[in-house]
Design an enzyme around this catalytic site. Structure first.
Site, PDB file in Angstrom:
ATOM      1  N   GLU A 191       0.983  -1.202  -0.056  1.00 20.89           N
ATOM      2  CA  GLU A 191       0.282  -0.567  -0.204  1.00 20.89           C
ATOM      3  C   GLU A 191       0.863   1.337   0.126  1.00 20.89           C
ATOM      4  OE1 GLU A 191      -3.178  -0.390   2.693  1.00 20.89           O
ATOM      5  OE2 GLU A 191      -4.193  -1.938   2.059  1.00 20.89           O
ATOM      6  N   GLU A 224      -4.315  -8.736  -1.127  1.00 24.00           N
ATOM      7  CA  GLU A 224      -4.905  -9.015  -0.173  1.00 24.00           C
ATOM      8  C   GLU A 224      -6.244  -8.397   0.320  1.00 24.00           C
ATOM      9  OE1 GLU A 224      -2.447  -6.147   2.744  1.00 24.00           O
ATOM     10  OE2 GLU A 224      -4.379  -6.272   3.339  1.00 24.00           O
TER      11      GLU A 224
END
Length: 413
Positions: free
Chosen positions: A167, A265
């Site tokens: 991220e 994810e």
């Protein structure tokens, strides 16, 4: 509704399905009996009694689902990484991975992802709250990847690939680090890519982005526009937290056909809710949408959490397919576990997605041709009504009933 399966129309080849090994999950497993721990591992990784997980992820240094911040080298200024060590991982995390490998009895492709470099390598001096990698530590951070791979492989755990940063546009209260597309490309082109090649680790796959679908295409286009980075990049990872946005997955698949797409994810946030059927449906809808858009692999987030949805050192509690009440020792298999299994147990590594045309919109379907010639069709009914459809394959027709809120896997040989 009529569904026609066309095995002659073939798309991407499947790598596999799985979940993430986290320190939180390893800690939870360490708190229950060996019998229950082995049962959970078996039901994830066995091909007969389990759901055949073969593609997994592990964090390098701590993540939010760790017991606290830590790195493999917390000695400030140690540019030669003389104090690098994985002793903390050896406590519970590595034994769990080894146990899973033993049950699988074959390769588990393991993706390594960092949430943050050590605090001393960052602009903000902490592993949390974003910040970025200091330019003077780019070479050191690349060597950090190399040493992590080597240390795990000394333990008998092969590393399949790495993502540059989990991220990279998220400033979180937990472990996080910011990279622009240009910074990520520069790190790969001038540091990580050349080093892995030089050190004989050029077979390790490098993934970029590892963030949400909303900016997937834009980020891939910008990072891959650097030809020196692009030559080292195997694929692009993505998450689901910005929404379904499968159009961005398919656009990336079509524009960059030489680069592979992996869902790296996803989880249901805000803690545990036992027995909710819609959570499994959320998983299946996302898996099906991603597969039908060109994705080659799908990795869930935590495989195991406690009854609070942790432990999590930032209080970022989430749900998981397997929940353990660490006060009583009870183990709960959630709907998401069973929905995952409808894909992971039956669609084999090397399967090719095949044509699946339908004349209605109330069911979601995907179809794959396994290496052994078996055709696998997965049908998802998220409506509350029973539906009937006709399945046509190679001139033969079958009538199938799909109960309301159900998932079915159909095998045709």
């Amino acid at each position: 509704m009529h569904v026609r399966i066309d095995p002659s129309e073939q798309y991407q080849s499947l790598l596999g399905f799985g979940g993430a090994f986290t320190e939180a999950g390893a800690h939870v497993l360490s708190q229950i009996s060996a019998e229950k721990r082995n049962m959970i591992i078996d039901r994830y990784f066995a091909s007969d009694s389990g759901i055949n997980y073969r593609l997994c992820r592990v964090h390098m240094n701590s993540c939010d689902f760790s017991l606290g911040n830590y790195s493999c080298d917390d000695s400030a200024g140690d540019t030669e990484l003389q104090h690098f060590q994985i002793a903390r991982d050896r406590k519970h995390l590595i034994p769990w991975i080894k146990a899973a490998m033993a049950v699988a009895g074959g390769p588990i492709d393991l993706l390594v992802s960092p949430w943050s470099p050590p605090a001393w390598m960052k602009t903000n001096g902490t592993m949390n709250h974003g910040g970025s990698l200091l330019p003077e530590y780019r070479d050191t951070w690349a060597r950090f990847f190399m040493k992590f791979i080597r240390e795990y492989e000394k333990e008998g755990i092969p590393i399949w690939g790495v993502s540059v940063q989990n991220e990279p546009l998220a400033t979180q209260t937990w472990d996080s680090c910011i990279y622009s597309a240009e910074a990520e490309a520069d790190f790969i082109a001038n540091h990580l890519g050349p080093l892995l090649q030089k050190e004989g680790l050029g077979d390790k796959k490098i993934l970029i982005w590892d963030h949400n679908r909303d900016l997937l295409y834009d980020r891939a286009k910008r990072t891959l526009s650097n030809p020196e980075a692009a030559k080292y990049i195997w694929g692009i990872g993505f998450h689901w937290y910005s929404g379904a946005q499968f159009v961005n997955v398919e656009k990336t698949y079509r524009e960059f056909p030489s680069k592979k797409l992996i869902f790296t994810e996803g989880c249901i946030e805000n803690g545990v809710k036992l027995g909710q059927w819609d959570r499994g449906e959320i998983y299946a809808h996302n898996i099906m949408g991603d597969l039908n858009s060109g994705t080659v692999g799908w990795i869930d987030w935590n495989m195991v959490l406690d009854h609070h949805g942790g432990p999590n050192h930032a209080g970022n509690f989430c749900d998981a397919p397997v929940i353990v009440n660490t006060d009583t020792g009870e183990v709960f298999f959630q709907s998401s576990y069973y929905y995952m299994g409808h894909f992971s147990k039956f669609i084999e590594r090397g399967a090719r997605r095949i044509g699946c045309l339908m004349d209605g919109a109330y069911l979601e379907l995907t179809a794959f041709l396994n290496p052994n010639g078996v055709i696998v069709v997965v049908a998802l009914n998220r409506t509350g009504e029973e539906r009937q459809f006709t399945l046509e394959i190679l001139g033969e027709r079958f009538t199938v009933l799909s109960p309301g809120h159900s998932i079915q896997t159909i095998l045709l040989d």
